[in-house]
Structures are given as structure tokens and as C-alpha cells.
Design an enzyme around this catalytic site. Structure first.
Site, mmCIF file in Angstrom:
data_model
loop_
_atom_site.group_PDB
_atom_site.id
_atom_site.type_symbol
_atom_site.label_atom_id
_atom_site.label_comp_id
_atom_site.label_asym_id
_atom_site.label_seq_id
_atom_site.Cartn_x
_atom_site.Cartn_y
_atom_site.Cartn_z
ATOM 1 N N LYS A 13 -30.127 4.396 114.284
ATOM 2 C CA LYS A 13 -28.691 4.162 114.423
ATOM 3 C C LYS A 13 -28.053 3.761 113.098
ATOM 4 C CE LYS A 13 -29.142 1.041 117.647
ATOM 5 N NZ LYS A 13 -30.622 1.034 117.771
ATOM 6 N N ARG A 88 -24.611 -4.325 123.674
ATOM 7 C CA ARG A 88 -25.969 -4.288 124.210
ATOM 8 C C ARG A 88 -26.004 -4.526 125.718
ATOM 9 N NH1 ARG A 88 -29.965 -4.688 120.221
ATOM 10 N NH2 ARG A 88 -29.277 -5.377 118.161
ATOM 11 N N ARG A 127 -43.086 -0.468 108.849
ATOM 12 C CA ARG A 127 -42.123 -0.395 107.754
ATOM 13 C C ARG A 127 -42.022 -1.719 106.989
ATOM 14 N NH1 ARG A 127 -36.493 0.247 111.265
ATOM 15 N NH2 ARG A 127 -36.409 -1.889 112.110
ATOM 16 N N ARG A 161 -39.958 -7.520 107.744
ATOM 17 C CA ARG A 161 -39.067 -8.321 108.565
ATOM 18 C C ARG A 161 -39.850 -8.933 109.724
ATOM 19 N NH1 ARG A 161 -34.123 -4.429 109.905
ATOM 20 N NH2 ARG A 161 -34.425 -5.518 111.876
ATOM 21 N N ARG A 172 -38.431 -6.472 122.049
ATOM 22 C CA ARG A 172 -37.078 -5.949 121.873
ATOM 23 C C ARG A 172 -36.871 -4.686 122.706
ATOM 24 N NH1 ARG A 172 -36.574 -5.062 115.748
ATOM 25 N NH2 ARG A 172 -34.404 -4.585 116.207
#
Length: 214
Positions: A13, A88, A127, A161, A172
């Protein structure tokens, strides 16, 4: 023109929102970036958000809505926005409609980026980024050309992160399925929901989005 991009964490996104910002002059409102800025500020709000975000839970509606409303009201957003990470939940979707109406505007498109969950968890958990310039890498699909050194700025420090850990990503995703996915019928009923293949090549995803908003 006001758009929202929908889909689970890591669907791309943010990448597509930046392209829409560049090609159509829209303002990208990325709630993830806004939340991280609050965390970095060290404020009382930032400390509250850090505990929530690091656990992989969703930030409460009142905090996100206040952040978004402030940005929508800003002069630079008068030509339209592309929302990434908001709404959300159905209450947030309803709040967004009210916000836009108060500013004499409306939501034009809700674009869902459909993805394969297992493949996406692998994509996210691998990542990392350069601490100095923020360049993005992946342990398997996009490592630095020279191990331990950023291709862009040459720095040697990298960061993962906290919310990119596999177990946090899974949390999540569960939150997305339970809380965010139910907003799809909300936008489908309004006739503005469209779908693109989020697992396709980045340029192909862009092409599909452009076909929708043309």
C-alpha cells in the site's frame, strides 16, 4: 480525488500510495509513518503508541482519527489524499466519511490489494533497512550488493522494525482479518470498492490502479 488503499500489512500500500502522490498530486496520509513519528518524538502519546505498536495491536480509533483529521484539514490536502493504513475498522470508515463531508468532500475509490498471506508474512519478516538513509532490503530477495553495506549511502548499520518479526506480523494479520476485513462490505455497498492483484509486479499493480481511477 480521495482514495484509500486496503489490504493486510506488507501488501504494498505504501509503495502504491507514493506513486499516486507523485503522479496525481495527492497527499499521502500514511498512518504507519504518522504513528512512528509520534513514537520517535518521545511524547506521552508516543510512549502509549509504542507499547501498542510493538505488540502488533492496532492503535485506538481516537488517536488515529485525531491524527488523520488534522492532516485532512491542512491546506496541502485540499486537492485530495490517498490514505494508507486508514480506515481499519467500520467506525473509522464512518468517521472518515463524516470528516470528508465536513470538508465538502467524499471518498472516490476504495482499492483492495489482494495477497497471499503466507507469502506476505515471509516477505515482511525478512525485510530490513539502512539506519542512515532508510533504503529497504530483504534477507532473501533483495540483500545489499555488498554484504553489510548499504547500496545507496554506504552505511554499515541496518535495522529491523520491531513490528516486522514473524510472530508480530501474524498478530497484525489476525487483527486485519478480525477488524479491517469487515469494512470491505461497507465500501462494496457504497459501490466504490475495487480489487487489484497485490502479489503482481509493482508496475502491474500500478497499472491496475490507474485503470480504476482513470
Amino acid at each position: 480525488m480521495n482514495l484509500i488503499l486496503l489490504g493486510p500489512p506488507g501488501a504494498g500500500k505504501g509503495t502504491q500510495a507514493k506513486r499516486l502522490e507523485q503522479t496525481h498530486g495527492l497527499v499521502q496520509l500514511a498512518t504507519g509513518d504518522m504513528v512512528r513519528a509520534a513514537i520517535a518524538s518521545g511524547s506521552e502519546l508516543g510512549q502509549r503508541v509504542r507499547a501498542i505498536y510493538d505488540a502488533g495491536r492496532l492503535v485506538p480509533d481516537d488517536i488515529i482519527i485525531a491524527m488523520i483529521e488534522e492532516r485532512i484539514a491542512a491546506p496541502e490536502a485540499q486537492n485530495g489524499v490517498v490514505l494508507d493504513g486508514f480506515p481499519r475498522t467500520v467506525p473509522q470508515a464512518e468517521a472518515l466519511d463524516r470528516m470528508l463531508a465536513e470538508h465538502g468532500s467524499q471518498l472516490d475509490h476504495a482499492i483492495l490489494m489482494e495477497v497471499d498471506e503466507a507469502a506476505l508474512i515471509d516477505r515482511i519478516s525478512g525485510r530490513f533497512s539502512c539506519r542512515q538513509c532508510g533504503a529497504l532490503y530483504h534477507e532473501r530477495t533483495k540483500p545489499p550488493k555488498t554484504a553489510g553495506r548499504c547500496d545507496v549511502c554506504g552505511a554499515t548499520e541496518f535495522v529491523h522494525r520491531p513490528d516486522d518479526r514473524a510472530e508480530v506480523v501474524a498478530t497484525r494479520f489476525a487483527a486485519y482479518r478480525n477488524q479491517t476485513a469487515p469494512i470491505l462490505p461497507y465500501y462494496r455497498a457504497r459501490g466504490i470498492l475495487r480489487t487489484v492483484d497485490g502479489m503482481a509486479d509493482i508496475d502491474e499493480v500500478t497499472r491496475q490502479i490507474e485503470n480504476i481511477i482513470a
